[in-house]
Design an enzyme around this catalytic site. Sequence first.
Site, PDB file in Angstrom:
ATOM      1  N   GLU A  72       7.478  -2.514  81.273  1.00 19.83           N
ATOM      2  CA  GLU A  72       6.167  -3.078  81.599  1.00 19.83           C
ATOM      3  C   GLU A  72       5.219  -3.018  80.409  1.00 19.83           C
ATOM      4  O   GLU A  72       4.501  -3.989  80.145  1.00 19.83           O
ATOM      5  CB  GLU A  72       5.524  -2.336  82.775  1.00 19.83           C
ATOM      6  CG  GLU A  72       4.113  -2.867  83.004  1.00 19.83           C
ATOM      7  CD  GLU A  72       3.460  -2.419  84.283  1.00 19.83           C
ATOM      8  OE1 GLU A  72       3.947  -1.478  84.924  1.00 19.83           O
ATOM      9  OE2 GLU A  72       2.438  -3.042  84.631  1.00 19.83           O
ATOM     10  N   ASP A  86       9.950   0.529  84.694  1.00 19.16           N
ATOM     11  CA  ASP A  86       8.523   0.746  84.918  1.00 19.16           C
ATOM     12  C   ASP A  86       8.294   2.244  84.709  1.00 19.16           C
ATOM     13  O   ASP A  86       8.753   3.069  85.501  1.00 19.16           O
ATOM     14  CB  ASP A  86       8.102   0.315  86.324  1.00 19.16           C
ATOM     15  CG  ASP A  86       6.584   0.220  86.434  1.00 19.16           C
ATOM     16  OD1 ASP A  86       5.891   0.862  85.625  1.00 19.16           O
ATOM     17  OD2 ASP A  86       6.102  -0.489  87.340  1.00 19.16           O
ATOM     18  N   ILE A  88       5.658   4.210  84.873  1.00 19.66           N
ATOM     19  CA  ILE A  88       4.954   4.768  86.037  1.00 19.66           C
ATOM     20  C   ILE A  88       4.659   3.596  86.959  1.00 19.66           C
ATOM     21  O   ILE A  88       3.933   2.673  86.575  1.00 19.66           O
ATOM     22  CB  ILE A  88       3.594   5.423  85.664  1.00 19.66           C
ATOM     23  CG1 ILE A  88       3.720   6.453  84.534  1.00 19.66           C
ATOM     24  CG2 ILE A  88       2.950   6.032  86.916  1.00 19.66           C
ATOM     25  CD1 ILE A  88       4.265   7.808  84.909  1.00 19.66           C
ATOM     26  N   ASP A  89       5.220   3.604  88.148  1.00 25.05           N
ATOM     27  CA  ASP A  89       4.821   2.611  89.147  1.00 25.05           C
ATOM     28  C   ASP A  89       3.910   3.324  90.149  1.00 25.05           C
ATOM     29  O   ASP A  89       4.246   4.400  90.647  1.00 25.05           O
ATOM     30  CB  ASP A  89       6.010   2.002  89.878  1.00 25.05           C
ATOM     31  CG  ASP A  89       5.528   0.898  90.808  1.00 25.05           C
ATOM     32  OD1 ASP A  89       5.081  -0.133  90.297  1.00 25.05           O
ATOM     33  OD2 ASP A  89       5.554   1.108  92.032  1.00 25.05           O
ATOM     34  N   THR A  91       0.457   3.386  89.115  1.00 26.64           N
ATOM     35  CA  THR A  91      -0.401   4.019  88.104  1.00 26.64           C
ATOM     36  C   THR A  91      -1.789   4.325  88.660  1.00 26.64           C
ATOM     37  O   THR A  91      -2.379   5.352  88.303  1.00 26.64           O
ATOM     38  CB  THR A  91      -0.502   3.133  86.850  1.00 26.64           C
ATOM     39  OG1 THR A  91       0.801   2.993  86.299  1.00 26.64           O
ATOM     40  CG2 THR A  91      -1.382   3.761  85.783  1.00 26.64           C
ATOM     41  N   ASP A 212       8.812  -3.774  88.670  1.00 28.52           N
ATOM     42  CA  ASP A 212       8.423  -3.102  89.917  1.00 28.52           C
ATOM     43  C   ASP A 212       9.589  -3.009  90.903  1.00 28.52           C
ATOM     44  O   ASP A 212       9.570  -2.157  91.790  1.00 28.52           O
ATOM     45  CB  ASP A 212       7.280  -3.863  90.606  1.00 28.52           C
ATOM     46  CG  ASP A 212       6.035  -3.978  89.739  1.00 28.52           C
ATOM     47  OD1 ASP A 212       5.591  -2.952  89.217  1.00 28.52           O
ATOM     48  OD2 ASP A 212       5.516  -5.109  89.591  1.00 28.52           O
TER      49      ASP A 212
END
Length: 260
Positions: A72, A86, A88-89, A91, A212
């Site tokens: 990302e 990703d 950190i999904d 965030t 995601d």
Amino acid sequence: MNPAERNLRYYAALGLAAEASHLAQGYFGRRETLGTTMKGAQDWLTVADGAVEAFLRERLSQLFPGDTVIGEEGGGEASDAVWILDPIDGTANFAHGDRNWCISIGFLVDRRPEIGVVAAPALGELYAARRGGGATLNGAPIKVSGGADIARASIELGWSTRVAAERYIEVIGRTYAAGAAVKRSGSGTLGLCHVADGSSDAYAELHINAWDVAAGIVIAGEAGATINDFFAGTGMAKGNPILCCTPGLAEELRRITGIV
Ligand code: IPD
Ligand code: CA
Ligand code: CA
């Protein structure tokens, strides 16, 4: 790719998820280190996003130099063997101190999702799957709820500013009108994992990006979910809608959400 090469990548992803979890948890536990900025309206960025992605990219390029990586934060190129990350999904949750966030590591061969590893260290949860091998949560097999009655369903509707609020609210209205309970938890990746473990009956979002969902699609698919063909067309590069649900609700939810 032969089974041995794929298994090597699966176990590598599990190891990297553990290390990345440790790194991310370090930031989550020290809010003053987050260096929070905004990429856009309600689009959050922290120092942890960049640090976790950089860590994963470096290790993957050392371990599998012939594979490509799309992340990302750093972008990247698709290929016939591509990792989609990703860091950190969720965030916004992460930045607010909400534990519902995760690290998502997906791997695709010839555009087909093959491996999914999702670590939610603040929740003590690790979801993992290989295509054809079933899905697990903390090592135990998981499966979708099996529900078929929309009037008893718990449905997550994901949201971002990439889609006009009116369209989102319209889908919420139609879902409520059909009798379902609607929720939003702030991590699309975990939303798919919650369909996989049966704690949600469905996850839908009108636009979501490949990072995601790349890992969650494998996990939910292996747990028995019905999922639209997310990687069709320009899904990898530009994203697509996602509908992921227990099979008995698929037809009704296609009609309600317009996602086919
Ligand atoms: C977002 C989250 C959110 C989803 C959005 C994503 P981020 O990712 O998954 O739940 O609804 O579409 O962009 O910004 O937290 O990595
Ligand atoms: Ca995300
Ligand atoms: Ca992210």
